[in-house]
Design a protein around this motif. Structure first.
Motif, short mmCIF file in Angstrom:
data_model
loop_
_atom_site.label_atom_id
_atom_site.label_comp_id
_atom_site.label_asym_id
_atom_site.label_seq_id
_atom_site.Cartn_x
_atom_site.Cartn_y
_atom_site.Cartn_z
N GLY A 150 -10.18 -13.06 -4.32
CA GLY A 150 -10.50 -12.36 -5.58
C GLY A 150 -9.39 -12.46 -6.61
N SER A 151 -8.41 -13.36 -6.37
CA SER A 151 -7.35 -13.59 -7.37
C SER A 151 -7.96 -14.33 -8.56
CB SER A 151 -6.23 -14.42 -6.73
OG SER A 151 -5.28 -14.81 -7.72
N GLY A 209 0.82 -1.21 0.00
CA GLY A 209 0.00 0.00 0.00
C GLY A 209 0.86 1.26 0.00
N LEU A 210 1.95 1.19 0.73
CA LEU A 210 2.90 2.32 0.80
C LEU A 210 3.52 2.57 -0.58
CD1 LEU A 210 3.94 4.05 3.13
CD2 LEU A 210 5.75 2.35 3.48
N GLY A 221 -0.50 -1.57 -7.62
CA GLY A 221 -1.84 -1.78 -7.06
C GLY A 221 -2.25 -3.22 -6.85
N ALA A 222 -1.28 -4.14 -6.75
CA ALA A 222 -1.64 -5.53 -6.51
C ALA A 222 -0.49 -6.27 -5.83
CB ALA A 222 -1.99 -6.22 -7.83
N ILE A 223 -0.86 -7.32 -5.06
CA ILE A 223 0.14 -8.15 -4.39
C ILE A 223 -0.06 -9.60 -4.86
CG2 ILE A 223 -1.35 -8.55 -2.37
CD1 ILE A 223 1.21 -8.57 -0.64
N SER A 224 1.05 -10.30 -5.08
CA SER A 224 1.00 -11.71 -5.50
C SER A 224 1.45 -12.54 -4.31
CB SER A 224 1.93 -11.92 -6.70
OG SER A 224 1.91 -13.27 -7.12
N LEU A 238 -8.55 -4.97 4.39
CA LEU A 238 -7.29 -4.24 4.59
C LEU A 238 -6.69 -3.86 3.23
CD1 LEU A 238 -5.01 -3.25 6.52
CD2 LEU A 238 -3.91 -5.50 6.15
N ALA A 239 -6.69 -4.81 2.30
CA ALA A 239 -6.14 -4.54 0.96
C ALA A 239 -6.94 -3.43 0.28
CB ALA A 239 -6.17 -5.81 0.13
N ALA A 240 -8.26 -3.50 0.39
CA ALA A 240 -9.11 -2.48 -0.25
C ALA A 240 -8.81 -1.10 0.32
CB ALA A 240 -10.58 -2.86 -0.03
N GLN A 241 -8.51 -1.05 1.61
CA GLN A 241 -8.18 0.21 2.29
C GLN A 241 -6.98 0.89 1.61
OE1 GLN A 241 -7.91 -0.76 6.49
NE2 GLN A 241 -6.52 1.01 6.78
N TYR A 242 -6.06 0.05 1.11
CA TYR A 242 -4.86 0.58 0.44
C TYR A 242 -5.00 0.59 -1.08
CZ TYR A 242 -2.34 0.31 4.91
OH TYR A 242 -1.94 0.50 6.21
N GLY A 243 -6.20 0.19 -1.59
CA GLY A 243 -6.39 0.15 -3.04
C GLY A 243 -5.59 -0.96 -3.70
#
Ligand code: LRH
Ligand code: MN
Length: 424
Positions: A166-167, A79-80, A89-92, A109-114
């Motif tokens: 949602g992956s 997110g940072l 904008g994505a994590i694997s 939490l992920a949505a909070q950081y986009g």
């Protein structure tokens, strides 16, 4: 740690004059400027969950401080990055290193950081505590059907985690191979791998992809069962329309022409995505564009040409991910440098005069072909990448702001000096 909007605005304010001067200079010669900026803004690269801490080699690991101690802190760090460069904008995730304890909380939490969840990665290259059967002699190609079954079930479990988050893709990389001639029956190993992947393929949801990652060697040092693009391509074709190849730039033998491989896989509709990094010798997992920036540009040149030929959307048509290991640099600074290098290569490929290149190629005007390509490669497109980033709400110079704001110091303050992130 959330970065306050005013911190980014203050940083940009100090740099806006110099940026505008450079931006006006380079954009004066960019015919398709709005298209280039729109495409750069939309282009995001997923961050590997396993590369948010300090990496190491068998010879040692020199940990930095303030590393994420759990999945929540990894999502915060991505997110940072995304707040700073609006391009991450994505994590694997890698399973079991990052098994979510509470799917709903993790999604929120992920949505909070986009942040979205890109491909999930299975792991049958290590034995986990309490694991019934060992992967010492492989997993999906193992001679023992019980071991193959255990590995298939793990991959299906990874898909389940991905669906909850949602992956839309499963990445399969296998260490399966041999280290001595005679150790392995290549035919049986390939056939067993195919049959195991077919069982996993059956568990894919309709809108999912399977990304088959090939690698020439390591940890196997004589043969790797999915060792090159040809073996991955053959498996993807035999498995079906949801199976694709994944190109990790560090997984090729020396001097392989990766841009030509990319061109063919894309033309055949079997290119699924990338693990970007760079290397001098082997799977060094160095910062993208740090050793062979021209190769990275040539790869994006084939991608832009090939994706446009297929009418594919650049931002969503393929899986864009980094796979790097940070032995010496601050992991977040290294990841920001990789994202920057990838977007620079993409921007250079977007300003190639395609009509002129096509004409020169059809006239076998070799000199002119090189002149046209290198005109783009030798154009300093950084102000274009910075402009797209700033208009998307990011920092003009993410690495400098990361340092000015003392973010690593803050992370060490809240997490401690000696924290170790799960991963490689
Ligand atoms: C193998 C690889 C693969 C991951 C691992 C962390 O070298 O590139 O993508 O599973 O690194
Ligand atoms: Mn990889």
């Amino acid at each position: 740690m959330q970065l306050d909007r005013s911190v980014i605005d203050g940083h940009n304010q100090q740099r806006i004059k110099e940026h505008q001067r450079k931006f006006e200079f380079v954009s004066a010669d960019v015919a398709n400027l709005d298209e280039v900026l729109q495409k750069l803004t939309a282009f995001n690269i997923a961050i590997p969950s396993w590369a948010l801490g300090t990496g190491g080699t068998r010879f040692g690991r020199f940990s930095g401080g303030g590393e994420p101690r759990n999945l929540e802190e990894k999502i915060e760090d991505v997110g940072l990055l995304h707040a700073l460069n609006r391009s991450s904008g994505a994590i694997s995730l890698h399973i079991p290193w990052d098994i979510p304890k509470d799917y709903k909380a993790t999604r929120e939490l992920a949505a909070q950081y986009g942040i979205q969840f890109d491909a999930v990665n299975s792991n049958t290259f290590q034995d986990q505590p309490g694991q019934a059967l060992s992967y010492k002699f492989g997993s999906l190609h193992h001679v023992d059907p019980k071991v193959r079954k255990q590995a298939v079930e793990h991959n299906i479990e990874v898909i389940r985690h991905g669906v909850e988050l949602g992956s839309k893709a499963l990445t399969v990389w296998l260490a399966d191979g041999s280290s001595f001639p005679g150790q392995l029956n290549f035919r049986k190993a390939f056939q067993r791998t195919l049959e195991s992947l077919q069982e996993i393929y059956q568990a894919l949801h309709a809108d999912w992809k399977m990304l088959i990652e090939y690698k020439a060697f390591e940890p196997s040092f004589y043969s790797t069962t999915i060792g090159d693009w040809g073996q991955s391509f053959t498996l993807a074709n035999k498995l079906g329309p949801k199976a694709y190849t994944l190109v990790d730039l560090g997984h090729h033998l020396a001097n392989a022409n990766i841009e030509q491989i990319v061109s063919l896989l894309l033309m055949e509709g079997k290119l699924g995505g990338f693990h970007f990094n760079d290397s001098k010798y082997a799977d060094d997992d160095l910062t993208a564009g740090s050793i062979k920036p021209y190769q990275l540009f040539l790869i994006f040149n084939e991608l832009v040409e090939g994706m446009d030929a297929r009418g594919m959307d650049h931002a969503t048509g393929l899986g864009w991910m980094i796979d790097a290991s940070h032995n010496l640099k601050d992991p977040l600074e290294d990841l920001m440098q990789s994202v920057e290098a990838i977007k620079i290569a993409y921007a250079q490929a977007l300003i190639v005069d395609r009509d002129a290149l096509n004409t020169a190629q059809e006239q076998n005007d070799v000199t002119q072909c090189q002149e046209i390509l290198q005109q783009a490669f030798r154009t300093d497109v950084r102000p274009l990448v910075a402009q797209a980033r700033m208009t998307a709400g990011g920092a003009l110079d993410p690495v400098q702001l990361f340092r000015e704001a003392g973010i690593r110091k803050t992370l060490i303050g809240s997490r401690g000096e000696k924290t170790v992130a799960t991963g490689l």
